[in-house]
Design an enzyme around this catalytic site. Sequence first.
Site, PDB file in Angstrom:
ATOM      1  N   SER A   8       0.861  -1.191   0.000  1.00  0.00           N
ATOM      2  CA  SER A   8       0.000   0.000   0.000  1.00  0.00           C
ATOM      3  C   SER A   8       0.889   1.229   0.000  1.00  0.00           C
ATOM      4  CB  SER A   8      -0.930   0.026   1.226  1.00  0.00           C
ATOM      5  OG  SER A   8      -0.198   0.261   2.408  1.00  0.00           O
ATOM      6  N   CYS A   9       0.394   2.291  -0.619  1.00  0.00           N
ATOM      7  CA  CYS A   9       1.120   3.566  -0.652  1.00  0.00           C
ATOM      8  C   CYS A   9       0.156   4.682  -0.262  1.00  0.00           C
ATOM      9  CB  CYS A   9       1.719   3.820  -2.036  1.00  0.00           C
ATOM     10  SG  CYS A   9       0.515   4.039  -3.357  1.00  0.00           S
ATOM     11  N   PRO A  10       0.658   5.888   0.037  1.00  0.00           N
ATOM     12  CA  PRO A  10      -0.223   6.962   0.507  1.00  0.00           C
ATOM     13  C   PRO A  10      -1.385   7.286  -0.429  1.00  0.00           C
ATOM     14  CG  PRO A  10       2.049   7.536   0.969  1.00  0.00           C
ATOM     15  CD  PRO A  10       2.077   6.273   0.154  1.00  0.00           C
ATOM     16  N   GLY A  12      -2.407   5.181  -2.906  1.00  0.00           N
ATOM     17  CA  GLY A  12      -3.099   3.949  -3.260  1.00  0.00           C
ATOM     18  C   GLY A  12      -3.272   3.755  -4.744  1.00  0.00           C
ATOM     19  N   THR A  16       1.494   1.080  -5.074  1.00  0.00           N
ATOM     20  CA  THR A  16       0.859  -0.109  -4.510  1.00  0.00           C
ATOM     21  C   THR A  16       0.954  -1.288  -5.460  1.00  0.00           C
ATOM     22  OG1 THR A  16      -0.698   1.226  -3.211  1.00  0.00           O
ATOM     23  CG2 THR A  16      -1.329  -1.053  -3.665  1.00  0.00           C
TER      24      THR A  16
END
Length: 503
Positions: A8-10, A12, A16
């Site tokens: 997951s990344c900030p 999304g 990700t």
Amino acid sequence: MKFVAVTSCPTGIAHTYMAAEALEQTGKAAGHEVVVETQGSIGSDPIDQAVIDAADGVIFAADLEVKGRERFAGKPTIDVGVKRAVHEPAKVVAEAVAAVESGVVTAPAAGAVSGGPGTKVDKNASTLTKVRQWLMTGVSYMIPFVAAGGILIALSFMLAQVAWGGAEGAIEVTKLDAATVFASFDPTSLQEWSVVLLKTGQLAFGFLVPVLSGFIAYAIADRPGLVPGFVGGAAAGFVGAGFLGGLVTGFAAGFLALWISRWKVPKGLRGVMPVVVIPLLSSFVIGILMLVVIGRPIASAMEGLSSWLTGLSGGSSVLLGLLLGAMMGFDLGGPVNKVAYAFAVTGLATEGLAADATQYKIMAAVMAAGMVAPLAMALATTVRKNLFTEIERENGKAAWLLGASFISEGAIPFAAADPWRVIVSSVVGSAVTGGITMAFGSTLVAPHGGIWVLPLIGNAFGFLVALVIGTLVTAAIVIVLKSMRDARAVAEEEVVDPIAATA
């Protein structure tokens, strides 16, 4: 070995899924099986519990709190940032193998799962890193409002041009009184439908600053920061302090709420602290701070910036395009890229803009520049395959679509493998595109979409010309730099030891 992973990344969006693909491919190449659960902006498809139970180890490549973390309890686990999985997947997989071999279980006990919106801030990180993580949390939650509001407004302008029979429709729709239209709405009128779309988009845009401020505060203080953060953001919007005011209130509200939440209070008051005391006191202080103390000075600064942008023309606008383009190409979705993007999209929230307003030109320049790097890497891997590895050539195929869709992160695998050559090329080409787009006067009323929102672009031909030129420049530079590297490597291999030659 068998591994399960969560990425997951900030925002999304890009990181990700790029991290998931990198882990799967790298694991397969090393003889391991890696099953990945992507917790992106569109939600997630949870891994079957039977697969988790059969796994030897767990990889968390996440910049947000992992949802359902307790499902993986009891397994050897490594926890890394999502960018490490994109840039160094082989090392991440090796670390996971080592964790399994050591037999150390580092996963949390059951129930250790976030009960609120996702965020991940490393408490052991440097102050500068924490500030970036707090800021990116706010930006990540703001982006969906930007996309929804911006595209609705863009569609409203398109429909208005059809309804009024010309480009003046984009201006006429803003003159109609929305309340009057809604009171006697005619579903057969294209003009009135354009008003509905415009107002809905403007309402979505109205949340930009409160959401940005609220989730910056949330990243700092957790739930106690939400109320003062949103109130501060709304106050910033009320006084006209805009994006800059939202940043100030986000950080101020977060630290204030964190401080109050750490007060030592009698047991009888602990139950009402999070419900009454913290939101009441923090909102009161932040309201005074923004409405009475610093709001107007910040608003004056924002008004000055807006006047400066409105007055830009000729060479000065081209220079701005060059600067914003270079920022978009510098770290490919990182903080510098996001600052340029946020600067552009917040300009779209200004009401009453003319169809050729500078704010719309800035948005066009930023989007075009952000598309350059992945498209250029895709082109370079196509015309000079021998300069790239097999994995890079495969990434190049995906980069065509990523670049066309305005996802700058599509160039990250190339930058990770060869940072200075790719970044130098990207900065130059993206700057060229930004400058040319401003020179042509192309405009864009949508905050995202790439070529898929081409009908919404004013002077689309100029936009495409700028994009093609920047892509060619970046591809040419990266090919030249990589060719020089390979030529130098060959020359070094051909150097013969004089003693060996004599013998």
